[in-house]
Enzyme design. Sequence first.
Site, PDB file in Angstrom:
ATOM      1  N   ASP A  12       0.988  -1.087   0.175  1.00 28.74           N
ATOM      2  CA  ASP A  12       0.060   0.282  -0.050  1.00 28.74           C
ATOM      3  C   ASP A  12       0.826   1.210  -0.233  1.00 28.74           C
ATOM      4  O   ASP A  12       2.427   1.268   0.146  1.00 28.74           O
ATOM      5  CB  ASP A  12      -1.289   0.067   1.260  1.00 28.74           C
ATOM      6  CG  ASP A  12      -2.173   1.275   1.532  1.00 28.74           C
ATOM      7  OD1 ASP A  12      -2.278   1.859  -0.023  1.00 28.74           O
ATOM      8  OD2 ASP A  12      -2.083   1.853   1.882  1.00 28.74           O
ATOM      9  N   SER A  13       0.194   2.266  -0.356  1.00 31.17           N
ATOM     10  CA  SER A  13       0.669   4.309  -0.187  1.00 31.17           C
ATOM     11  C   SER A  13       1.590   3.701   1.100  1.00 31.17           C
ATOM     12  O   SER A  13       1.649   5.003   1.408  1.00 31.17           O
ATOM     13  CB  SER A  13       0.042   5.005  -0.994  1.00 31.17           C
ATOM     14  OG  SER A  13      -1.076   4.714  -0.190  1.00 31.17           O
ATOM     15  N   TYR A  44      -1.093   8.014  -2.970  1.00 34.97           N
ATOM     16  CA  TYR A  44      -0.731   7.767  -4.378  1.00 34.97           C
ATOM     17  C   TYR A  44      -1.865   8.288  -4.799  1.00 34.97           C
ATOM     18  O   TYR A  44      -2.425   8.928  -6.953  1.00 34.97           O
ATOM     19  CB  TYR A  44      -1.121   6.330  -4.839  1.00 34.97           C
ATOM     20  CG  TYR A  44       0.118   5.406  -4.069  1.00 34.97           C
ATOM     21  CD1 TYR A  44       1.486   5.661  -4.057  1.00 34.97           C
ATOM     22  CD2 TYR A  44       0.679   4.119  -4.783  1.00 34.97           C
ATOM     23  CE1 TYR A  44       2.391   4.945  -3.738  1.00 34.97           C
ATOM     24  CE2 TYR A  44       1.155   3.059  -4.515  1.00 34.97           C
ATOM     25  CZ  TYR A  44       2.537   3.413  -4.170  1.00 34.97           C
ATOM     26  OH  TYR A  44       3.222   2.945  -3.719  1.00 34.97           O
ATOM     27  N   GLY A  45      -2.596   9.155  -3.944  1.00 35.94           N
ATOM     28  CA  GLY A  45      -4.470   9.297  -4.775  1.00 35.94           C
ATOM     29  C   GLY A  45      -4.107  10.404  -5.603  1.00 35.94           C
ATOM     30  O   GLY A  45      -4.729  10.806  -6.867  1.00 35.94           O
ATOM     31  N   CYS A  75      -4.269  -1.364  -2.182  1.00 33.83           N
ATOM     32  CA  CYS A  75      -4.829   0.136  -2.050  1.00 33.83           C
ATOM     33  C   CYS A  75      -5.446   0.341  -3.058  1.00 33.83           C
ATOM     34  O   CYS A  75      -4.817  -0.337  -4.123  1.00 33.83           O
ATOM     35  CB  CYS A  75      -3.302   0.553  -2.404  1.00 33.83           C
ATOM     36  SG  CYS A  75      -2.828   2.147  -2.822  1.00 33.83           S
ATOM     37  N   ASN A  76      -6.826   1.250  -3.827  1.00 28.86           N
ATOM     38  CA  ASN A  76      -7.808   1.532  -3.716  1.00 28.86           C
ATOM     39  C   ASN A  76      -7.054   1.848  -5.401  1.00 28.86           C
ATOM     40  O   ASN A  76      -7.425   1.756  -6.113  1.00 28.86           O
ATOM     41  CB  ASN A  76      -8.788   1.895  -3.339  1.00 28.86           C
ATOM     42  CG  ASN A  76      -9.395   1.675  -1.941  1.00 28.86           C
ATOM     43  OD1 ASN A  76      -9.003   0.869  -1.047  1.00 28.86           O
ATOM     44  ND2 ASN A  76     -10.649   1.310  -2.929  1.00 28.86           N
ATOM     45  N   THR A  77      -5.930   3.384  -4.867  1.00 28.18           N
ATOM     46  CA  THR A  77      -5.663   3.514  -5.868  1.00 28.18           C
ATOM     47  C   THR A  77      -4.431   2.845  -7.061  1.00 28.18           C
ATOM     48  O   THR A  77      -4.935   3.366  -8.115  1.00 28.18           O
ATOM     49  CB  THR A  77      -4.955   5.031  -5.540  1.00 28.18           C
ATOM     50  OG1 THR A  77      -5.728   5.980  -4.441  1.00 28.18           O
ATOM     51  CG2 THR A  77      -4.346   5.553  -6.704  1.00 28.18           C
ATOM     52  N   GLU A 152      -1.156   8.878   8.018  1.00 26.13           N
ATOM     53  CA  GLU A 152       0.514   8.653   7.980  1.00 26.13           C
ATOM     54  C   GLU A 152       1.265   9.167   8.741  1.00 26.13           C
ATOM     55  O   GLU A 152       2.676   9.513   8.987  1.00 26.13           O
ATOM     56  CB  GLU A 152       0.653   8.766   6.438  1.00 26.13           C
ATOM     57  CG  GLU A 152       0.529   8.239   5.149  1.00 26.13           C
ATOM     58  CD  GLU A 152       1.028   6.456   5.283  1.00 26.13           C
ATOM     59  OE1 GLU A 152       2.240   6.612   6.033  1.00 26.13           O
ATOM     60  OE2 GLU A 152       0.309   5.600   5.428  1.00 26.13           O
ATOM     61  N   CYS A 184     -10.802   3.493   0.360  1.00 30.16           N
ATOM     62  CA  CYS A 184      -9.074   3.407   0.009  1.00 30.16           C
ATOM     63  C   CYS A 184      -8.925   3.252   1.276  1.00 30.16           C
ATOM     64  O   CYS A 184      -9.779   3.320   2.778  1.00 30.16           O
ATOM     65  CB  CYS A 184      -8.870   5.295   0.329  1.00 30.16           C
ATOM     66  SG  CYS A 184      -7.075   5.426   1.095  1.00 30.16           S
ATOM     67  N   HIS A 186      -6.793   3.246   3.957  1.00 30.22           N
ATOM     68  CA  HIS A 186      -6.719   3.815   4.945  1.00 30.22           C
ATOM     69  C   HIS A 186      -7.643   4.378   5.921  1.00 30.22           C
ATOM     70  O   HIS A 186      -7.546   4.284   6.769  1.00 30.22           O
ATOM     71  CB  HIS A 186      -6.173   5.470   4.875  1.00 30.22           C
ATOM     72  CG  HIS A 186      -4.412   5.463   4.568  1.00 30.22           C
ATOM     73  ND1 HIS A 186      -3.324   4.714   3.470  1.00 30.22           N
ATOM     74  CD2 HIS A 186      -3.129   5.775   4.902  1.00 30.22           C
ATOM     75  CE1 HIS A 186      -2.867   5.069   3.132  1.00 30.22           C
ATOM     76  NE2 HIS A 186      -2.044   5.139   4.101  1.00 30.22           N
TER      77      HIS A 186
END
Length: 260
Positions: A12-13, A44-45, A75-77, A152, A184, A186
């Site tokens: 993931d980001s 990443y979005g 990660c969705n993006t 983050e 997302c 997160h």
Amino acid sequence: MNNTTNPIGLFDSGVGGTSIWKEIHNLLPNENTIYLADSRNAPYGMRPKEEILELSCKNTEFLLEQNCKMIVVACNTATTNAIKELRAKYDVPFIGIEPAIKPAASFTKTQTIGILATKGTLNSELFHKAVLNYKDIKIVEQVGHGLVKLIEEGSLESAEMKELLETYLEPMIKANIDYLVLGCSHYPYLIPQIKKILPQSVKIIDSGEAVAKQTKNVLIYQDILNTSSQRGYTTFYTNSNPAVLTNILENKYEVEEKDF
């Protein structure tokens, strides 16, 4: 080491994909897992597709070097922008994570659902194709600007977070949504705050459980399910300050800082 005991790799980001990892770990406690947090490049979005693809390849290659038998793009993006290319490029099963629009659209009574996601997910071709299936449902889309950055930074409970969430959710409440889709990985960490803002009647859906079930199905189908009765090990890597990831994991796991 035979193929079935090889680890499942997740990337993931940042720390968000641990919400996916937890669901997989709960469902498949005997599987070995390696989690990669590319926090240095989060979020990443907001990045262009080419960059998201480049980062996704870098993360995948790192995990393949660790002999991972399957990659979960937590990660969705990254899923919506890169999974097609990843599947074409690497000879290993990939599990993606997409916003759970389908259950929300199936169960809504008000015919209105909300989706909170990153710009990268909402702008992606995959997302647009998914939305086309639900022409009779009103979908209130909202980019969660700044949310991943705050998570983050370890600022889950901050006043700034509360303010952003109120701003993003108010229009959805006004539009009379009865389901909120978290797009997302997160965002599940924000559920306690989101619940304080939304009316109790609104149900929150994230993709974690569905992704875990899909992971199990693919492992069985590919005949690479770990049948060992021993509890699996997990390794966590981050290329940024390990404190945030350690904290999100409630200090139960060691997090190794690695340059990748």
